[in-house]
Write a protein that holds these residues in place. Structure first.
Motif, short mmCIF file in Angstrom:
data_model
loop_
_atom_site.label_atom_id
_atom_site.label_comp_id
_atom_site.label_asym_id
_atom_site.label_seq_id
_atom_site.Cartn_x
_atom_site.Cartn_y
_atom_site.Cartn_z
N SER A 69 -29.50 -18.04 65.33
CA SER A 69 -30.48 -16.96 65.23
C SER A 69 -30.48 -16.12 66.50
N VAL A 70 -31.07 -14.95 66.40
CA VAL A 70 -31.14 -14.07 67.56
C VAL A 70 -31.89 -14.76 68.71
N ASP A 71 -33.01 -15.37 68.39
CA ASP A 71 -33.79 -16.04 69.43
C ASP A 71 -32.99 -17.16 70.09
N GLU A 72 -32.33 -17.92 69.25
CA GLU A 72 -31.49 -19.01 69.77
C GLU A 72 -30.39 -18.46 70.68
N ALA A 73 -29.79 -17.36 70.28
CA ALA A 73 -28.74 -16.73 71.10
C ALA A 73 -29.30 -16.28 72.45
N MET A 74 -30.44 -15.62 72.38
CA MET A 74 -31.10 -15.18 73.59
C MET A 74 -31.33 -16.37 74.53
N LEU A 75 -31.82 -17.43 73.97
CA LEU A 75 -32.14 -18.61 74.76
C LEU A 75 -30.90 -19.16 75.44
N ARG A 76 -29.83 -19.29 74.65
CA ARG A 76 -28.61 -19.85 75.22
C ARG A 76 -28.07 -18.99 76.35
N LEU A 77 -28.06 -17.68 76.12
CA LEU A 77 -27.53 -16.79 77.14
C LEU A 77 -28.39 -16.85 78.40
N LYS A 78 -29.67 -16.99 78.18
CA LYS A 78 -30.59 -17.02 79.31
C LYS A 78 -30.48 -18.34 80.07
N THR A 79 -30.41 -19.41 79.34
CA THR A 79 -30.47 -20.72 80.00
C THR A 79 -29.12 -21.21 80.51
N GLU A 80 -28.05 -20.56 80.11
CA GLU A 80 -26.76 -21.08 80.53
C GLU A 80 -25.91 -20.08 81.29
N PRO A 81 -26.48 -19.35 82.18
CA PRO A 81 -25.60 -18.45 82.93
C PRO A 81 -24.63 -19.25 83.79
N PHE A 82 -25.01 -20.46 84.14
CA PHE A 82 -24.10 -21.34 84.88
C PHE A 82 -24.51 -22.77 84.57
N ASP A 83 -23.62 -23.68 84.88
CA ASP A 83 -23.88 -25.10 84.62
C ASP A 83 -24.14 -25.76 85.98
N ASP A 84 -25.35 -26.20 86.16
CA ASP A 84 -25.72 -26.77 87.46
C ASP A 84 -25.38 -28.25 87.49
N ILE A 85 -24.32 -28.61 88.23
CA ILE A 85 -23.94 -30.03 88.29
C ILE A 85 -24.19 -30.57 89.71
N GLY A 86 -25.22 -30.06 90.36
CA GLY A 86 -25.64 -30.61 91.66
C GLY A 86 -24.92 -29.96 92.80
N TYR A 87 -23.70 -30.41 93.07
CA TYR A 87 -22.94 -29.89 94.19
C TYR A 87 -22.28 -28.55 93.85
N ALA A 88 -22.38 -28.11 92.60
CA ALA A 88 -21.78 -26.83 92.22
C ALA A 88 -22.56 -26.22 91.07
N LYS A 89 -22.56 -24.90 91.05
CA LYS A 89 -23.16 -24.19 89.93
C LYS A 89 -22.01 -23.45 89.24
N VAL A 90 -21.48 -24.08 88.18
CA VAL A 90 -20.27 -23.55 87.55
C VAL A 90 -20.59 -22.30 86.76
N ASP A 91 -19.93 -21.24 87.13
CA ASP A 91 -20.20 -19.93 86.57
C ASP A 91 -19.51 -19.81 85.21
N LEU A 92 -20.28 -19.61 84.15
CA LEU A 92 -19.68 -19.61 82.83
C LEU A 92 -19.69 -18.25 82.17
N HIS A 93 -20.41 -17.36 82.68
CA HIS A 93 -20.45 -16.00 82.14
C HIS A 93 -19.31 -15.15 82.66
N ARG A 94 -18.61 -15.67 83.66
CA ARG A 94 -17.65 -14.80 84.33
C ARG A 94 -16.58 -14.25 83.40
N ASP A 95 -16.23 -14.97 82.35
CA ASP A 95 -15.19 -14.39 81.49
C ASP A 95 -15.69 -13.18 80.75
N ILE A 96 -16.98 -13.07 80.57
CA ILE A 96 -17.51 -11.81 80.03
C ILE A 96 -17.56 -10.78 81.15
#
Lengths: 252, 252, 252, 252, 252, 252, 252, 252
Positions: G17-44
């Motif tokens: 859904s649109v709301d679900e998409a919004m949420l994912r894009l908002k909550t996952e701009p990067f993956d925080d694994i403690g010692y690194a914040k892996v940038d996942l939007h960069r391919d866009i």
């Protein structure tokens, strides 16, 4: 006679009480004139009065410091890095003797004469070239005003090493040598190898291109393969003259 | 006794003819052993024998130079920047005394003892921190082997200036001071301001980051606002000790 | 005999047609072996074959280049900056003569001997100290393999200038002089002032502290107050030897 | 004719006795005029008379040195780094020829003409751009006054390498080449790769930003991947011309 | 009162609706005047309005930015690095107070007075010498315009450490100290060792030769052996004053 | 409890006489253990005990200093730049907690726990990348042992500025921020622009090539266009943590 | 397929859904694994996924980041500056292809193959010498993994300019050229003069002495007299390959 | 229309014979006017005519080169780094349009107008501050005269990152971005992280103290943690504009 000595002599003669002497020494370690804290104990602590570094100070500030020192009994006050205009301004209100080439002035009641030399021996000042003479003169006048006999040996750079060797006996008789050179600054090493006395090396900013305003000569002198050589700042004729004076008065 | 003195004394006593003396002086200004030209006149020219700079020389070369000097009468030969392995190699064939921390050795028949001090006064050696001690010891041993009384004053850096002030009387009694410091090298300026004798500043490579292996301390010391301070190369304890020795023997 | 000469001689004797000669010259300006394009015309263009700079190349790559050059007629191939391990690897498959100190090797069928000197005169190579000898040897071997007579004059640094003056006649007889020195690099200026021939100055990385791995000597030499001095890269014994060879063959 | 030659010729013709000749040679190694010790033996020692480095000297000092040299027989005296005002001052009392662009003057009775070239071959002087011409002219005039044929090849920088290749035959015929370039200084490497004669590289301060006043070109030239290239100081056209002259007279 | 505060107060008093407030905040994060985007939110984000860095801007540009800020309610606008001519131009159209020595101006309706100090305690500003005063004044005026009480302690350099010790109680009472020094910059270390509060070190370009326009003092301060010292750019009195202000308002 | 406090409390309770207190304070400004003069007054003067800089000290020296401090009542002694081997040696005789990554140890009876935070607010420590974490941890542990709450915000470099903006509220709530970054060090400027509290910038040596071991980041941070940023030495996590602690205790 | 694309495609197909998409894009701009914040939007944002800079990261950290990226759909993950040991560690748990010379690895399910080239034309990569090949390969592999056709042209340095001219047609046909060279770095200028396409210059640390680890080549390239040349960091093959890829995809 | 094209078209139309065409192409690769060799083939080789670098050239030389180019058909000739006086001199004899701020002129018959943009997309030029605008304008005018659409985005430095984010859509739509910044030069990294197109970074000499005339920004940009950033010389707006033009015409 400085005011500290006056106090102490007053104490010795009974003119000043011990408490009074204590008070004076405590309250006058320096003269606070706002923009400067003129150090007046230095002639006890260091065997010579404070010197005024003229650069970055206004003529008014220099005059203020001179007057503070005169009030406390100084008769010859050395002012370094002072240009013609400021020297004229000081000269308008106080006795002054000025050397334009070396940008150095002596102010005070005895500005016109040098004191009697009282050092161990002679200070020889050598330069690599003619262009190094202003820095050498800053050193020479500093040493003379502090009570040293100075011998000048100019334009004896290592590219014509026979000019230096022809004056070898001067090198051999010195108590301290000041070697002033720009460009590659090799003079310090050659003099250091010939002499059996301390050598103060003064790199100058004479040169161009990769001399990088004296850096080349500075590094050369710091890396001298001769022993008994130490170095002062680029163009610091005053520092070399002051250091040589101290060495020439060791044990005195 | 050096071979030059032997020649001259032989001349004075009639054991050597004038022509023979002339010949010896002419033919032996140095001892050419292939990879090195060992300077033997230097104790006349400079008041001290040649010193061996150990770095970049093989143990064999060092031994060869030591032997050339011993043949010509030297009894204590200073070897600087010599590591444990080379010192062991020299020690296997000649008497040697080695200080690992300062990487300095004394070789020769009298390697085990220091000469009687015969200078004007005392040389005080101060360090900013504990890590500067190896360089300070290089200076101290150099000065001692050349005949000076040395006073050590370690870990008196300016971040706790009361530690230095508590020893102020040592500073006041010195004939020469060697100030050894890394990091910002401010010790030289503070000592220079307190003392009334020449100060030799030795920047050390102690520090990290923007100390750039001693560059920071070197520049600080060259720009010292105190008068009577001159500078030797980074970590050059030997140079400072040698210079201090010369100053402490002025007029002697 | 190089393959270019073979082609031209074949042409002169009729063994090779003009078209064939054109083709060979066109198609073989260099030998493309993938990781390297071995320059084969250089002995025409520059009077000497290509030299292999060993650093950063694998033993396999060096062997490949050596073989390409051998195929085209080279009998002595100079390899600089080559360590013992790589030299052994090359020596396992080809005739080689290796100098460990100078890290230089000569490979090829005539590796064991030097060619007959055919220059204008002699190349004198002087060093400031014993530690500069490896760089000096790189220069000396380079010059010798290119057909020059070399005179070695080591450990004549300016801190004992009499050692240099004692060999003044060598300086006066040279066609080219290579002055190799670290620390303050003053040797180049003193030699330059004494000599009446071109002087190639080689700064070395010998020294410590403010020598900054040869920078001090490099700047000194670039700022030499003597005329007729030019400079190559720090520790570049090969470059100096090559340049001296060219000068020693001017007009030949 | 120089005074040294006069003495020797007088000796040869009997006009001067041996003792008289000895005396003259001994007493006149240089002319001591206070601020300068004019070197007069250099034309024996180095094949050319002393050159006056004008920067940092007053017009009066320059005139004094010129006159000392004229008194000893010099007919063309080169003065480098001399500005218009000083040149005018010299020109008011002596014959002079002045090149403003190169800031170079020739003083003396034969100032108006160049000597007959007597070198081995031609000196080619190439520049990277139009802005490098003043430095190139300093080199060219120096070489010409010392007796060399000079070929100028200006504005052949490597960004348009065909301009250089179009003049390849000039490069191939040179006895020595002087490559003058600022910015990235690549000209020296390309010329060095094409030529089979010595190349003297002169970095210039032409450029901006990260050229750091010639540092970029200087480092480039020192690191040239071409063999047979050596380097003089930034903007040192005189040094390059002098060195090229020496090379062009090898064996003469 | 700034326009952001106006909006928020309007919201609090009902004069502005929530939507209207949102719109204003959204649409006015900065004022785009072509050559500049004047930042207007900064007083919320950073506790102080934007400051105008005068160097490299024309008088017209400065006036434009001042007017943009005045339109949005700023009453005292700090302009740093502004010379007399530009200050006069600004003063011709707006109220201004200018300090020539520190090259700093305050423009706006309340330019003539400083705000009431509201920090935690006092900011002490010490200088090594008289020549450092202009930089110190830039810091002092910045701190004062931002609402701090400032104590000036000038000319207390470490070459006369008793001058500093005599004012030790000032050092002990400070909340933040700004140490301003050129040459060797040792003041920061000595002050840092005495104080128990944060020290902001400002290297100045006062000095010559190897001070390399402040580099020496900068490196010294970065390598300070005292803890609790951090450093701003050379001559950056403004930066130090701003930082000290922030520290003096911690928890406020 | 430190021995100074003991003395003062003894005085307050009558257990120590005024004269005895005076004596103790006078005689124990530091503990002289030969190679070090352990500063014991510093917790009065500076609000924290002396820290041991481990580099360049032997394990024996470190233990000696630790014991001197323990004798005078210190319960948590910070040792920076200490490698695993030395930490093990200290740990063999005293309680110790060691962080290998940050090369930092805490020794003393309370080594195993951190004190209760008592600062004004929180210290946020941000890093540009994962490789900067060791330096950040040195800062964090220093701040914690001195009594501060620390928030870690790692890998938020400006090449993905949304990672930093996503944590903007942390930036906004901080009392002090430490920005740790290598390479181009831009993090400090971006954080400085967002925050309204003091920012301590720590350049790290992370990077290669033209980062010149942290020089690039250092210069960036010194030139930050954001206000309220000051800088410590390259990789100086300890210095940043100590400074942040001081700021976080302003007014306390 | 990346997770962002998955979300968007799910939205397009109605699976999200649109709301679900919004949420994912908002909550996952990067993956925080403690010692690194892996940038996942960069391919866009940037047209390519994040690259892992291996230096200064532990094998564990690298694996953690690889896994974060794999979880989000990346199939080829570039890891630069990774040594053999770490590559082996990664290879033990994931598919990997490793180039030891260039210290570069590709991890992920499609690590074994390169994608189909889809750029505008060809990227030509030229090196000055054989020793520059590792850096060139880092560039080449980076460009290939990002979808470009690469032509290698190695060992065409300017000291033998005919080797480059012989391949002139390759230069003429390129869409982008990467010029990789150490020492004096002149290759970039010569190539820049010949080509009519953008040239990315990569200075390498190949060289010695005054190459100062790549500084010489870096300055050369920055000062290139050819137009259309821009520069990346020393030895930064990755940066050049990435930039060339971007240029080769302009308009795509 | 350039003369090369004229020749080729004449050939195509039969007006010029093949032999005549060959001759012209051979004889006119450049126009030799003595002090300059005007490159006329460059519009074939490089897609744009030669540009005149005005600094270090006299007005007469500039006019000479302009006329050579006009004779060969150029209608808009770009002259960079030309001051007002020289521009006036050129304008006195030829049509000229001059931008004083950027010190750039366009001469020739069509000097008054820009050509129609024919690139792939837009070039966005961003600056950190107002003081960077002159360099940015040099880039902008260069790009426009070469046929590009340029969007200006000035004063968006990272100390107020919201100003940049507010224009994020401009960044996203660009084909190439030029980031112009002095001081710490962080703009390039932040823009590089946001954009998905090539970024050309131009460090400027804006700043003071430790900016060292652009060195700080230069190093920052070379060490950018963002991918897809390459760098030109300090203040080299022309170089950036030229490079951006080339990229914006890839595939055209």
């Amino acid at each position: 006679m400085s005011d500290i000595r006056k106090t102490l002599e007053g104490l010795a003669t009974g003119a000043v009480s011990v408490d009074e002497a204590m008070l004076r020494l405590k309250t006058e370690p320096f003269d606070d004139i706002g923009y400067a804290k003129v150090d007046l104990h230095r002639d006890i602590r260091q065997g010579a009065a404070e010197v005024i570094y003229g650069e970055g100070k206004t003529a008014e500030q220099i005059i203020g410091i001179v007057e503070s020192m005169m009030r406390h009994g100084h008769e010859r006050i050395l002012i370094t890095r002072i240009d013609q205009a400021k020297a004229d301004a000081v000269g308008a209100v106080h006795r002054i003797s000025y050397n334009k080439e070396a940008r150095i002035a002596i102010a005070g009641d005895k500005a016109g004469s040098m004191p009697e030399p009282d050092g161990v021996g002679k200070i020889v000042i050598a330069t690599g070239g003619t262009s190094d003479i202003p820095v050498a003169e800053e050193a020479a006048l500093t040493a003379e005003v502090l009570g040293n006999e100075v011998v000048r040996l100019y334009d004896v750079g290592v590219s014509g090493v026979h000019r230096l060797l022809a004056r070898k006996e001067l090198i051999m008789q010195a108590t301290v040598i000041i070697a002033v050179a720009g460009m590659e600054g090799a003079l310090a090493s050659v003099v250091g190898g010939l002499a059996d006395c301390p050598v103060i090396a003064v790199p100058t900013s004479v040169g161009y291109g990769a001399s990088f305003k004296g850096l080349s000569a500075l590094l050369s002198m710091l890396n001298s393969c001769a022993s008994g050589v130490s170095v002062v700042n680029i163009d610091n004729g005053f520092g070399a003259g002051y250091m040589a004076n101290m060495i020439n008065h060791v044990g005195k």
